[in-house]
Design a protein around this motif. Structure first.
Motif, PDB file in Angstrom:
ATOM      1  N   PRO A   1       0.794  -1.227   0.000  1.00 45.74           N
ATOM      2  CA  PRO A   1       0.000   0.000   0.000  1.00 45.74           C
ATOM      3  C   PRO A   1       0.829   1.280   0.000  1.00 45.74           C
ATOM      4  O   PRO A   1       1.982   1.289   0.435  1.00 45.74           O
ATOM      5  N   ASP A   2       0.220   2.327  -0.492  1.00 46.43           N
ATOM      6  CA  ASP A   2       0.812   3.658  -0.430  1.00 46.43           C
ATOM      7  C   ASP A   2       1.128   3.989   1.028  1.00 46.43           C
ATOM      8  O   ASP A   2       0.303   3.752   1.911  1.00 46.43           O
ATOM      9  N   PRO A   3       2.321   4.525   1.325  1.00 44.12           N
ATOM     10  CA  PRO A   3       2.681   4.810   2.713  1.00 44.12           C
ATOM     11  C   PRO A   3       1.677   5.709   3.436  1.00 44.12           C
ATOM     12  O   PRO A   3       1.502   5.603   4.650  1.00 44.12           O
ATOM     13  N   GLY A   4       1.004   6.563   2.685  1.00 42.44           N
ATOM     14  CA  GLY A   4       0.031   7.455   3.297  1.00 42.44           C
ATOM     15  C   GLY A   4      -1.166   6.738   3.875  1.00 42.44           C
ATOM     16  O   GLY A   4      -1.850   7.275   4.757  1.00 42.44           O
ATOM     17  N   LEU A   5      -1.453   5.525   3.394  1.00 42.08           N
ATOM     18  CA  LEU A   5      -2.571   4.758   3.942  1.00 42.08           C
ATOM     19  C   LEU A   5      -2.230   4.191   5.317  1.00 42.08           C
ATOM     20  O   LEU A   5      -3.117   3.979   6.150  1.00 42.08           O
ATOM     21  N   ASP A   6      -0.945   3.906   5.542  1.00 47.79           N
ATOM     22  CA  ASP A   6      -0.482   3.376   6.829  1.00 47.79           C
ATOM     23  C   ASP A   6      -1.255   2.125   7.236  1.00 47.79           C
ATOM     24  O   ASP A   6      -1.794   2.028   8.335  1.00 47.79           O
ATOM     25  N   VAL A   7      -1.317   1.153   6.316  1.00 46.28           N
ATOM     26  CA  VAL A   7      -1.992  -0.117   6.569  1.00 46.28           C
ATOM     27  C   VAL A   7      -1.067  -1.248   6.136  1.00 46.28           C
ATOM     28  O   VAL A   7      -0.138  -1.035   5.348  1.00 46.28           O
ATOM     29  N   PRO A   8      -1.303  -2.477   6.634  1.00 41.55           N
ATOM     30  CA  PRO A   8      -0.481  -3.614   6.199  1.00 41.55           C
ATOM     31  C   PRO A   8      -0.711  -3.945   4.722  1.00 41.55           C
ATOM     32  O   PRO A   8      -1.600  -3.391   4.065  1.00 41.55           O
ATOM     33  N   VAL A   9       0.089  -4.873   4.224  1.00 45.99           N
ATOM     34  CA  VAL A   9      -0.038  -5.344   2.841  1.00 45.99           C
ATOM     35  C   VAL A   9      -1.487  -5.728   2.558  1.00 45.99           C
ATOM     36  O   VAL A   9      -2.142  -6.386   3.382  1.00 45.99           O
ATOM     37  N   LEU A  10      -1.999  -5.314   1.402  1.00 43.98           N
ATOM     38  CA  LEU A  10      -3.387  -5.550   1.027  1.00 43.98           C
ATOM     39  C   LEU A  10      -3.495  -6.801   0.161  1.00 43.98           C
ATOM     40  O   LEU A  10      -2.683  -7.014  -0.744  1.00 43.98           O
ATOM     41  N   THR A  11      -4.499  -7.616   0.441  1.00 42.92           N
ATOM     42  CA  THR A  11      -4.749  -8.789  -0.390  1.00 42.92           C
ATOM     43  C   THR A  11      -6.197  -8.783  -0.858  1.00 42.92           C
ATOM     44  O   THR A  11      -7.074  -8.214  -0.206  1.00 42.92           O
ATOM     45  N   GLY A  12      -6.443  -9.438  -1.975  1.00 45.07           N
ATOM     46  CA  GLY A  12      -7.799  -9.526  -2.494  1.00 45.07           C
ATOM     47  C   GLY A  12      -7.824 -10.377  -3.738  1.00 45.07           C
ATOM     48  O   GLY A  12      -6.836 -11.036  -4.087  1.00 45.07           O
ATOM     49  N   TYR A  13      -8.955 -10.331  -4.411  1.00 42.60           N
ATOM     50  CA  TYR A  13      -9.155 -11.128  -5.624  1.00 42.60           C
ATOM     51  C   TYR A  13      -9.581 -10.179  -6.729  1.00 42.60           C
ATOM     52  O   TYR A  13     -10.477  -9.354  -6.541  1.00 42.60           O
ATOM     53  N   GLU A  14      -8.929 -10.274  -7.870  1.00 40.89           N
ATOM     54  CA  GLU A  14      -9.295  -9.404  -8.994  1.00 40.89           C
ATOM     55  C   GLU A  14      -9.939 -10.210 -10.107  1.00 40.89           C
ATOM     56  O   GLU A  14      -9.614 -11.382 -10.320  1.00 40.89           O
ATOM     57  N   ASN A  15     -10.869  -9.554 -10.809  1.00 43.33           N
ATOM     58  CA  ASN A  15     -11.550 -10.174 -11.941  1.00 43.33           C
ATOM     59  C   ASN A  15     -12.037  -9.050 -12.846  1.00 43.33           C
ATOM     60  O   ASN A  15     -13.140  -8.531 -12.675  1.00 43.33           O
ATOM     61  N   HIS A  16     -11.191  -8.648 -13.779  1.00 41.77           N
ATOM     62  CA  HIS A  16     -11.545  -7.508 -14.635  1.00 41.77           C
ATOM     63  C   HIS A  16     -10.766  -7.573 -15.936  1.00 41.77           C
ATOM     64  O   HIS A  16      -9.705  -8.204 -16.020  1.00 41.77           O
ATOM     65  N   GLY A  17     -11.293  -6.906 -16.949  1.00 41.31           N
ATOM     66  CA  GLY A  17     -10.626  -6.842 -18.237  1.00 41.31           C
ATOM     67  C   GLY A  17     -10.112  -5.460 -18.557  1.00 41.31           C
ATOM     68  O   GLY A  17      -9.583  -5.227 -19.643  1.00 41.31           O
ATOM     69  N   GLY A  18     -10.274  -4.521 -17.624  1.00 43.60           N
ATOM     70  CA  GLY A  18      -9.897  -3.138 -17.868  1.00 43.60           C
ATOM     71  C   GLY A  18      -8.466  -2.819 -17.477  1.00 43.60           C
ATOM     72  O   GLY A  18      -7.851  -3.505 -16.661  1.00 43.60           O
ATOM     73  N   VAL A  19      -7.944  -1.768 -18.085  1.00 45.62           N
ATOM     74  CA  VAL A  19      -6.637  -1.208 -17.750  1.00 45.62           C
ATOM     75  C   VAL A  19      -6.869   0.243 -17.355  1.00 45.62           C
ATOM     76  O   VAL A  19      -7.532   0.988 -18.085  1.00 45.62           O
ATOM     77  N   THR A  20      -6.340   0.633 -16.209  1.00 43.25           N
ATOM     78  CA  THR A  20      -6.586   1.975 -15.683  1.00 43.25           C
ATOM     79  C   THR A  20      -5.276   2.757 -15.604  1.00 43.25           C
ATOM     80  O   THR A  20      -4.294   2.271 -15.042  1.00 43.25           O
ATOM     81  N   THR A  21      -5.292   3.957 -16.157  1.00 43.73           N
ATOM     82  CA  THR A  21      -4.113   4.828 -16.141  1.00 43.73           C
ATOM     83  C   THR A  21      -4.417   6.067 -15.312  1.00 43.73           C
ATOM     84  O   THR A  21      -5.445   6.723 -15.518  1.00 43.73           O
ATOM     85  N   LEU A  22      -3.518   6.383 -14.382  1.00 49.01           N
ATOM     86  CA  LEU A  22      -3.716   7.531 -13.509  1.00 49.01           C
ATOM     87  C   LEU A  22      -3.136   8.798 -14.125  1.00 49.01           C
ATOM     88  O   LEU A  22      -2.093   8.772 -14.780  1.00 49.01           O
ATOM     89  N   GLY A  23      -3.840   9.919 -13.881  1.00 50.29           N
ATOM     90  CA  GLY A  23      -3.329  11.223 -14.239  1.00 50.29           C
ATOM     91  C   GLY A  23      -2.603  11.837 -13.061  1.00 50.29           C
ATOM     92  O   GLY A  23      -2.500  11.235 -11.978  1.00 50.29           O
TER      93      GLY A  23
END
Length: 261
Positions: A143-165
């Motif tokens: 995670p981003d240091p600003g969140l100040d949380v442990p490593v995040l886990t989950g399950y992904e299921n998507h066909g999209g690609v996301t680009t940040l500005g």
């Protein structure tokens, strides 16, 4: 419908449209973690076509398929810059947006007909259809240091690609899995957290739930999250096995490579 006065209001948005992957459970987790601390919390479920309250504390937007995603975006004022969720965020609300929810909160995404659809513009990101295989499997995020949380886990299921500005930063760096498609996952801006993590993400990562809550109610007392810690360790082991050449996924890749020769 609005939350009871004095209770922390948690709005679950359009679970009839954006409830494909069990993300509605994120609202339940938020409320329960407050109740365990002796605080009042109320989940307000807003179905498609219902008015969206603008004075709640936290809003939860889940994942869904292309057509429901587009319907949800239109009902939330996509392209207008002045929908109910915009006004809630301006009033200081926090938002958790997962998968399709993340894409909806961006500036644009792919509509059901394959063309560009307007998003809400609350996150500076653009989502397009990926050209490779669909991202399916365990996703592990540093995670981003600003969140100040442990490593995040989950399950992904998507066909999209996301680009940040430039107006958004990633929720974290991908350790295992795909995420946005460029080595990071999700998007952060102010009190908005977007991610591709299902699970539901807050059940698997209670620290992130507390991070969202504390952004609107202030510091929270610690809870015993031993069970979640065990689950995290288990999921991290599974992800490591999938990524390892000696693991099941690695063995499948080798077999496929041999079959193509």
């Amino acid at each position: 419908m609005t939350a009871t006065p004095g209770a922390v209001g948690i709005v679950l948005l359009y679970p009839d449209l954006l409830g494909t992957y069990g993300d509605s459970g994120n609202a339940t987790i938020l409320a329960q973690r407050l109740r365990w601390r002796g605080r009042e919390a109320e989940v307000v479920t807003v179905l498609s076509g219902d008015p969206v309250p603008e004075s709640a504390d936290v809003y939860v937007v889940g994942g869904g398929e292309d057509l429901p995603q587009a319907l949800a975006a239109r009902q939330l004022g996509a392209g207008s810059g002045n929908g109910p969720l915009h006004r809630a965020v301006e009033g200081g609300a926090a938002v958790l947006a997962v998968c399709a929810g993340l894409q909806i909160l961006g500036t644009s995404f792919v509509g059901p007909d394959g063309t560009r659809a307007d998003g809400l513009g609350l996150l500076d990101c653009v989502s397009v259809q990926g050209r490779g295989r669909r991202a399916v499997g365990e996703l592990v995020v540093e995670p981003d240091p600003g969140l100040d949380v442990p490593v995040l886990t989950g399950y992904e299921n998507h066909g999209g690609v996301t680009t940040l500005g430039p107006g958004a930063r990633p929720a974290g760096r991908v350790r295992s899995g795909v995420g946005n498609g460029d080595g990071v996952d999700g998007a952060l801006h102010g009190r908005i957290v977007g991610t591709y993590l299902h699970g539901p993400v807050l059940a698997r990562n209670p620290g992130l739930a507390d991070r969202l809550l504390s952004s609107v109610v202030g510091p929270l007392e610690a809870l015993d999250d031993a069970d979640s810690d065990v689950l995290r360790a288990e999921r991290l082991a599974v992800a490591a096995s999938q990524a390892s050449p000696a693991g099941p996924a690695g063995r499948r890749r080798r077999l496929l490579a041999r079959a193509r020769r």
